[in-house]
Design a protein around this motif. Sequence first.
Motif, short mmCIF file in Angstrom:
data_model
loop_
_atom_site.label_atom_id
_atom_site.label_comp_id
_atom_site.label_asym_id
_atom_site.label_seq_id
_atom_site.Cartn_x
_atom_site.Cartn_y
_atom_site.Cartn_z
N PHE A 35 2.93 13.43 -1.38
CA PHE A 35 3.05 12.04 -1.79
C PHE A 35 1.75 11.53 -2.43
N THR A 36 0.61 11.82 -1.82
CA THR A 36 -0.64 11.34 -2.39
C THR A 36 -0.97 12.03 -3.71
N SER A 37 -0.57 13.31 -3.84
CA SER A 37 -0.86 13.95 -5.13
C SER A 37 0.06 13.42 -6.24
N PHE A 38 1.31 13.10 -5.90
CA PHE A 38 2.21 12.45 -6.88
C PHE A 38 1.62 11.11 -7.31
N LEU A 39 1.18 10.34 -6.30
CA LEU A 39 0.60 9.03 -6.58
C LEU A 39 -0.60 9.17 -7.52
N GLN A 40 -1.46 10.12 -7.18
CA GLN A 40 -2.69 10.31 -7.94
C GLN A 40 -2.42 10.62 -9.42
N TYR A 41 -1.53 11.58 -9.68
CA TYR A 41 -1.34 11.93 -11.10
C TYR A 41 -0.55 10.85 -11.85
N LYS A 42 0.36 10.18 -11.17
CA LYS A 42 1.13 9.12 -11.83
C LYS A 42 0.23 7.93 -12.16
N LEU A 43 -0.70 7.60 -11.26
CA LEU A 43 -1.64 6.52 -11.51
C LEU A 43 -2.53 6.87 -12.70
N LYS A 44 -3.02 8.10 -12.69
CA LYS A 44 -3.92 8.58 -13.73
C LYS A 44 -3.24 8.50 -15.10
N GLU A 45 -1.97 8.92 -15.17
CA GLU A 45 -1.20 8.86 -16.41
C GLU A 45 -1.19 7.47 -17.02
N GLN A 46 -1.21 6.46 -16.14
CA GLN A 46 -1.14 5.08 -16.60
C GLN A 46 -2.50 4.40 -16.68
N GLY A 47 -3.55 5.19 -16.49
CA GLY A 47 -4.90 4.63 -16.53
C GLY A 47 -5.19 3.73 -15.35
N LYS A 48 -4.48 3.96 -14.26
CA LYS A 48 -4.69 3.16 -13.05
C LYS A 48 -5.48 3.97 -12.02
N GLN A 49 -5.89 3.27 -10.99
CA GLN A 49 -6.80 3.94 -10.05
C GLN A 49 -6.27 4.14 -8.64
N LEU A 50 -6.66 5.26 -8.06
CA LEU A 50 -6.43 5.51 -6.65
C LEU A 50 -7.79 5.41 -5.97
N VAL A 51 -7.91 4.45 -5.08
CA VAL A 51 -9.18 4.25 -4.39
C VAL A 51 -9.06 4.79 -2.97
N LYS A 52 -9.94 5.71 -2.64
CA LYS A 52 -9.91 6.25 -1.28
C LYS A 52 -11.04 5.65 -0.46
N ILE A 53 -10.66 5.17 0.70
CA ILE A 53 -11.62 4.56 1.61
C ILE A 53 -12.12 5.61 2.58
N ASP A 54 -13.41 5.59 2.82
CA ASP A 54 -14.02 6.52 3.76
C ASP A 54 -13.27 6.53 5.09
N LYS A 55 -13.07 7.74 5.64
CA LYS A 55 -12.27 7.81 6.87
C LYS A 55 -12.97 7.18 8.07
N TRP A 56 -14.27 6.91 7.93
CA TRP A 56 -15.02 6.27 9.02
C TRP A 56 -14.99 4.75 8.90
N PHE A 57 -14.44 4.24 7.84
CA PHE A 57 -14.34 2.78 7.70
C PHE A 57 -13.47 2.23 8.84
#
Length: 128
Positions: A55-77
């Motif tokens: 799911f996250t890899s689908f999200l990542q490439y689909k966002l990229k295709e549209q020039g949109k961003q996937l922001v990952k928050i540090d797991k310690w946040f």
Amino acid sequence: MQEKVANQRKNFLHHQSKKIVTNYDAVVMEDLDMKGMSKALKFGKSVTDNGWGMFTSFLQYKLKEQGKQLVKIDKWFPSTKTCSRCGSVKEIKLSERTYQCTCGLNLDRDYNSALNIKKEGMRLLESA
Ligand SMILES: [Zn+2]
């Protein structure tokens, strides 16, 4: 049968990720260690096997295709421990389903963390 189920699941993940990418300009998520988490919480295979990685890899490439961003928050946040209204931080047990704060906030714990993740993602996007 197994192949059919796998395909249905894949289609579902494509559909859901497309919906999110179409409706939002950016997606913010915690960079979770799903393998470690399922081991630590004794979830067995269920967490790692539920297609989260796909799911996250689908999200990542689909966002990229549209020039949109996937922001990952540090797991310690501390998304779960932080009050989304006043910002104070406290320990919260897994059994506590509601986040209650001295400032008066009383919110579902997952919704509270989602608000914190969104806020942190916006902060990262603005500072980028
Ligand atoms: Zn508070």
